[in-house]
Scaffold this motif. Structure first.
Motif, PDB file in Angstrom:
ATOM      1  N   LEU A 192       0.830  -1.205   0.000  1.00  0.00           N
ATOM      2  CA  LEU A 192       0.000   0.000   0.000  1.00  0.00           C
ATOM      3  C   LEU A 192       0.862   1.253   0.000  1.00  0.00           C
ATOM      4  O   LEU A 192       0.561   2.232  -0.697  1.00  0.00           O
ATOM      5  N   GLU A 193       1.947   1.238   0.746  1.00  0.00           N
ATOM      6  CA  GLU A 193       2.871   2.368   0.764  1.00  0.00           C
ATOM      7  C   GLU A 193       3.391   2.661  -0.639  1.00  0.00           C
ATOM      8  O   GLU A 193       3.511   3.824  -1.050  1.00  0.00           O
ATOM      9  N   ARG A 238       0.671 -10.318   4.036  1.00  0.00           N
ATOM     10  CA  ARG A 238       0.164  -9.073   4.611  1.00  0.00           C
ATOM     11  C   ARG A 238      -0.882  -8.396   3.729  1.00  0.00           C
ATOM     12  O   ARG A 238      -1.157  -7.207   3.906  1.00  0.00           O
ATOM     13  N   GLU A 295      -8.280  -4.528   4.768  1.00  0.00           N
ATOM     14  CA  GLU A 295      -8.157  -3.094   5.026  1.00  0.00           C
ATOM     15  C   GLU A 295      -7.255  -2.427   3.988  1.00  0.00           C
ATOM     16  O   GLU A 295      -7.554  -1.325   3.507  1.00  0.00           O
ATOM     17  N   ASP A 296      -6.142  -3.076   3.647  1.00  0.00           N
ATOM     18  CA  ASP A 296      -5.243  -2.518   2.648  1.00  0.00           C
ATOM     19  C   ASP A 296      -5.902  -2.489   1.268  1.00  0.00           C
ATOM     20  O   ASP A 296      -5.702  -1.545   0.490  1.00  0.00           O
TER      21      ASP A 296
END
Length: 448
Positions: A96-97, A126, A130-131
């Protein structure tokens, strides 16, 4: 100060719209198409007499973020006005980053065309719901996962694929899947090493059609169980397309099938010879029989989209098949060549121009939430327009379309037809292969 030329009409051409092909004038207002009007009804504008007027190309499959300026400039010269790029997280960077960082980078003004992002998932453990929801809110329409490359730690197991697809359905995301059976490739590589087989052809030999076809069947089964919308990237074999046809007959959830330009134009004979390393790609180039099967899928509607899989930076081969003292890289550049070569070869094979536009523009835009803003010439759509002269000719040089990646795999090919002019939101961004001085590309978020 140098200004960008703004066009108010494209006149006198044969316009390809979602409703058909006809002589017409395209009227432009405030960067969008105001009307497709009767030929000769518009005032002065960009003269397209004797040419086809097409929607700007939408390339659904690119890896261009390492050098956005060079890659998008090549795209503009070749008639692609929208690129959908993977984010390719850097070492130590979260998935996501990476998406958020890449989106920020696209605001710096380097892009010559509009660019949307697909979120690449490099960390199978991971990938949370949510991501995925956050990625959708950030403007991504899709995530991409791999069933190969266990040596890089990015391979999704079947179990993780099931969870990811279930979550992606809730988040409203398309799941793009690189379909190769990673463990089976590892075993084939180990067998080649034990037998003392090394060199570039072994790279392709250890990725035979069966490892792709098994992974496609597995992916479609998981998509069926979860109800996820699935997009199969760079399919390269007859059997893979047969799996897609079977899934559609069984009325399973939506599945999009993509083929890339190099698998349509090049075959596995390129894996032999002194420059074989230039043609390494995953999946590898296939036999001529598979090439013809792909074209059959293009013609009969099995294939939905044509991508370039443009790699601005090639990836190292990490296994042990390299000859002593040698190192190999894989990946092919082609964002500039995609539209001209597809039009040339498709028309030579007798495919209707409207079908080619579907593959190169409309369907990719529709699959990822950008239609009808992108991918079509229709009132209200962005005025992304290509004026294509079918009587012209394009000979690809060593650095085709100047993307900065070195000698092109398409060098020396001759394309029938010539991209005369390219508009992005009504602005002339390329003319006869020359790029306009000011760049006006933007980050393109998918529709909510």
């Amino acid at each position: 100060m140098t200004t960008v030329t703004t066009v108010v009409a494209v006149t006198g051409g044969t316009v390809v719209t979602p409703d058909g092909v006809r002589r017409a004038d395209v009227l432009i207002r405030d960067g969008t198409i105001a009307a497709i009007a009767e030929a000769g009804s518009a005032g002065p504008g960009l003269d397209a007499a004797g040419c086809y007027v097409l929607p700007g190309g939408v390339d659904p499959h690119c890896h261009l973020m390492s050098q956005v300026g060079l890659a998008t400039a090549a795209a503009a010269r070749g008639g692609t006005t929208t690129a959908l790029s993977f984010t390719n997280p850097e070492p130590g960077q979260g998935d996501l980053e990476s998406l958020l960082r890449r989106r920020e980078e696209l605001g710096r003004g380097d892009a010559a065309i509009d660019v949307g992002l697909h979120a690449m998932l490099y960390d199978p453990g991971r990938a949370t719901l949510e991501d995925l929801v956050a990625a959708r809110r950030a403007g991504a329409a899709a995530v991409k996962v791999f069933l190969a490359y266990p040596e890089l730690g990015i391979m999704f197991s079947t179990r993780r694929l099931h969870r990811l697809m279930s979550d992606a359905r809730q988040a409203g995301l398309v799941v793009q899947v690189h379909c190769e059976n990673g463990p089976l490739i590892e075993e084939l590589v180990a067998g080649a090493v034990r037998a003392g087989r090394r060199g570039e052809p072994v790279f392709a030999d250890t990725r035979p059609p069966e490892v792709e076809e098994e992974a496609v069947a597995r992916t479609l089964a998981v998509a069926s169980l979860t109800g996820a919308t699935c997009y199969l990237v760079h399919l390269s074999t007859a059997g893979a397309l047969d799996q897609v046809r079977l899934a559609r007959k069984r009325d399973r959830p939506p599945v999009f099938a993509e083929v890339c330009l190099h698998h349509l134009l090049l075959d596995d004979t390129r894996h032999h010879g002194p420059d074989a390393g230039r043609f390494l790609v995953c999946p590898p180039l296939r036999s001529r029989a598979h090439v013809e099967a792909l074209w059959a899928g293009v013609a009969d509607g099995t294939v939905d989209a044509i991508g370039s899989d443009h790699c601005q930076t090639r990836s190292p081969v990490l296994d042990d098949i390299a000859a002593p003292g040698a190192s190999y890289e894989y990946g092919i550049a082609g964002i500039g060549a995609r539209l001209p070569l597809l039009l040339s070869e498709g028309l030579r094979r007798g495919l209707p121009l409207g079908r080619l536009v579907q593959l190169a523009s409309l369907n990719p835009a529709r699959a990822f939430g950008h239609y009808p803003r992108k991918g079509a010439l229709a009132p209200g759509s962005d005025a992304d327009i290509v004026v294509f002269d079918p009587a012209g000719e394009t000979v690809l040089g060593d650095e085709a379309f100047d993307d900065g990646t070195g000698r092109s795999v398409y060098a020396g090919l001759t394309a029938r037809g010539h991209v005369r002019a390219v508009l992005l939101r009504g602005r002339l961004i390329a003319s006869d292969g020359m790029l306009a001085p000011n760049r006006c590309g933007r980050y393109l978020a998918a529709a909510g």
